[in-house]
Design a protein around this motif. Structure first.
Motif, PDB file in Angstrom:
ATOM      1  N   TRP A  28     -63.350  -4.321  14.489  1.00  0.00           N
ATOM      2  CA  TRP A  28     -62.355  -4.383  13.418  1.00  0.00           C
ATOM      3  C   TRP A  28     -61.135  -5.186  13.874  1.00  0.00           C
ATOM      4  O   TRP A  28     -60.634  -6.050  13.151  1.00  0.00           O
ATOM      5  CB  TRP A  28     -61.963  -2.962  12.987  1.00  0.00           C
ATOM      6  N   VAL A  29     -60.672  -4.894  15.081  1.00  0.00           N
ATOM      7  CA  VAL A  29     -59.494  -5.586  15.615  1.00  0.00           C
ATOM      8  C   VAL A  29     -59.707  -7.096  15.615  1.00  0.00           C
ATOM      9  O   VAL A  29     -58.850  -7.870  15.162  1.00  0.00           O
ATOM     10  CB  VAL A  29     -59.194  -5.082  17.045  1.00  0.00           C
ATOM     11  N   SER A  30     -60.856  -7.528  16.115  1.00  0.00           N
ATOM     12  CA  SER A  30     -61.107  -8.966  16.229  1.00  0.00           C
ATOM     13  C   SER A  30     -61.269  -9.633  14.871  1.00  0.00           C
ATOM     14  O   SER A  30     -60.993 -10.824  14.715  1.00  0.00           O
ATOM     15  CB  SER A  30     -62.338  -9.221  17.099  1.00  0.00           C
ATOM     16  N   ASP A  36     -56.114 -13.638  18.608  1.00  0.00           N
ATOM     17  CA  ASP A  36     -55.294 -12.938  19.596  1.00  0.00           C
ATOM     18  C   ASP A  36     -56.132 -12.416  20.763  1.00  0.00           C
ATOM     19  O   ASP A  36     -57.335 -12.158  20.616  1.00  0.00           O
ATOM     20  CB  ASP A  36     -54.575 -11.750  18.950  1.00  0.00           C
ATOM     21  N   ASP A  37     -55.476 -12.259  21.903  1.00  0.00           N
ATOM     22  CA  ASP A  37     -56.085 -11.545  23.019  1.00  0.00           C
ATOM     23  C   ASP A  37     -56.480 -10.145  22.556  1.00  0.00           C
ATOM     24  O   ASP A  37     -55.752  -9.517  21.775  1.00  0.00           O
ATOM     25  CB  ASP A  37     -55.075 -11.462  24.166  1.00  0.00           C
ATOM     26  N   ALA A  38     -57.629  -9.642  23.030  1.00  0.00           N
ATOM     27  CA  ALA A  38     -58.169  -8.377  22.528  1.00  0.00           C
ATOM     28  C   ALA A  38     -57.185  -7.224  22.684  1.00  0.00           C
ATOM     29  O   ALA A  38     -56.997  -6.421  21.754  1.00  0.00           O
ATOM     30  CB  ALA A  38     -59.481  -8.051  23.248  1.00  0.00           C
ATOM     31  N   GLU A  39     -56.537  -7.130  23.826  1.00  0.00           N
ATOM     32  CA  GLU A  39     -55.607  -6.021  24.049  1.00  0.00           C
ATOM     33  C   GLU A  39     -54.380  -6.151  23.160  1.00  0.00           C
ATOM     34  O   GLU A  39     -53.913  -5.162  22.574  1.00  0.00           O
ATOM     35  CB  GLU A  39     -55.199  -5.992  25.521  1.00  0.00           C
ATOM     36  N   GLU A  43     -53.142  -3.624  19.958  1.00  0.00           N
ATOM     37  CA  GLU A  43     -51.796  -3.077  19.843  1.00  0.00           C
ATOM     38  C   GLU A  43     -51.155  -3.486  18.512  1.00  0.00           C
ATOM     39  O   GLU A  43     -50.484  -2.673  17.864  1.00  0.00           O
ATOM     40  CB  GLU A  43     -50.936  -3.550  21.015  1.00  0.00           C
ATOM     41  N   ARG A  44     -51.360  -4.725  18.090  1.00  0.00           N
ATOM     42  CA  ARG A  44     -50.821  -5.176  16.801  1.00  0.00           C
ATOM     43  C   ARG A  44     -51.378  -4.339  15.649  1.00  0.00           C
ATOM     44  O   ARG A  44     -50.627  -3.942  14.745  1.00  0.00           O
ATOM     45  CB  ARG A  44     -51.166  -6.647  16.568  1.00  0.00           C
ATOM     46  N   LEU A  45     -52.682  -4.067  15.704  1.00  0.00           N
ATOM     47  CA  LEU A  45     -53.279  -3.298  14.628  1.00  0.00           C
ATOM     48  C   LEU A  45     -52.801  -1.857  14.649  1.00  0.00           C
ATOM     49  O   LEU A  45     -52.525  -1.266  13.599  1.00  0.00           O
ATOM     50  CB  LEU A  45     -54.807  -3.364  14.699  1.00  0.00           C
ATOM     51  N   TRP A  46     -52.688  -1.279  15.846  1.00  0.00           N
ATOM     52  CA  TRP A  46     -52.150   0.085  15.930  1.00  0.00           C
ATOM     53  C   TRP A  46     -50.761   0.160  15.317  1.00  0.00           C
ATOM     54  O   TRP A  46     -50.444   1.085  14.562  1.00  0.00           O
ATOM     55  CB  TRP A  46     -52.099   0.559  17.379  1.00  0.00           C
ATOM     56  N   GLN A  47     -49.897  -0.796  15.657  1.00  0.00           N
ATOM     57  CA  GLN A  47     -48.535  -0.759  15.140  1.00  0.00           C
ATOM     58  C   GLN A  47     -48.514  -0.921  13.620  1.00  0.00           C
ATOM     59  O   GLN A  47     -47.730  -0.265  12.919  1.00  0.00           O
ATOM     60  CB  GLN A  47     -47.683  -1.843  15.809  1.00  0.00           C
TER      61      GLN A  47
END
Length: 288
Positions: A28-30, A36-39, A43-47
């Motif tokens: 989902w993040v990707s 973006d870098d995976a990590e 973090e962007r998605l969490w925020q």
């Protein structure tokens, strides 16, 4: 969906408390932040999620209670108006949905018969109802992509007559869209109509979330498939066949798609044919 139908019906009518949430996983993040870098992307998605779910505030519980109270007040207002139809107008959308004779609006929280209060969706920005399954006429165009079990459907639209999708088109994901519509007899009819303002916490993130829990709370949406029995006064006492007869839709799917935008307006039509704004240019058209 066939196997869990009893559970879904119990949830839909509020007999059991439940909550749908969504948290990041790598795929989902990707898909949301592919460059973006995976990590960093995680973090962007969490925020974004913490802001969209109002968790980043000094007192999230108090904030949620106030937000739910506002949504419930809006649902109560729409209940009091007893609209016979909903009329949508916007780019690519010219649609009329007829209401059932005992339609109810929901939003915010729910209460089980035992008195347990719960919020079924985190986040939530919507006030919703279930239109009559046989009373949809016109055209409707989606304004956001739909991610369906990982397959993306984009630039899609429907033509409706006598409540049924009689034509559809997708620029991307045509086969997936046709598969949804072919799920069963109820998949070509609408089971939900939801009002969502553009000023909500989810829309503030300006993301294509590629996750319907978030995307549906970005703007007004409609669902193909299963109706919510809680949106018909007295549905508890009706059999499944009786619910069909009064206009509630039955399907093994419930697929939300977004049609809202700053250009969309939705009007409630009264018995005498007069209209009142529910959504005006993407925002609430009334105060509570």
């Amino acid at each position: 969906m066939e196997y869990i139908r009893p559970q879904m019906e119990a949830m839909g009518i509020g007999h059991v408390p439940w909550t749908v949430v969504g948290v990041p996983i790598p795929a989902w993040v990707s898909s949301v932040f592919p460059d973006d870098d995976a990590e960093e992307a995680e973090e962007r998605l969490w925020q974004a999620i913490l802001r969209a779910t109002r968790i980043d505030t000094p007192d999230p519980v108090a904030g949620w209670r106030a937000h739910i109270a506002d949504l419930e007040a809006r649902a109560a207002h729409l209940d009091s108006r007893d609209y016979r139809r909903l009329r949508y107008e916007g780019p690519g959308t010219d649609l009329v949905l007829g209401m059932t004779d005992r339609a109810r609006w929901g939003g915010g929280g729910m209460t089980t018969p035992a008195g347990k209060r719960f919020a079924p969706n985190l986040p939530t920005e919507e006030v919703f109802t279930s239109p009559h399954r046989m009373r949809a006429e016109g055209t409707v165009r989606a304004t956001k992509p739909l991610s369906y079990f990982g397959d993306l459907i984009e630039d899609f639209s429907f033509e409706l007559s006598e409540g049924k999708v009689v034509g559809s088109h997708a620029g991307v994901g045509e086969a997936t869209l046709r598969a949804i519509l072919g799920s069963d007899d109820g998949a070509v009819r609408f089971g939900e109509a939801a009002m969502v303002p553009q000023s909500g916490a989810v829309a503030a993130e300006h993301l294509v979330w590629k996750n319907i829990l978030y995307d549906e709370n970005d703007a007004c949406h409609i669902a193909l498939g299963q109706s919510y029995a809680s949106c018909y006064d007295g549905a508890d006492a009706l059999s499944p066949d009786e619910r069909l007869e009064v206009g509630l839709n039955r399907s093994s799917v419930h697929v939300d798609f977004v049609l809202g935008s700053p250009e969309l307006s939705v009007f409630g039509v009264l018995d005498d044919g007069s209209e009142e704004p529910i959504i005006a240019a993407g925002e609430w058209g009334f105060s509570v």
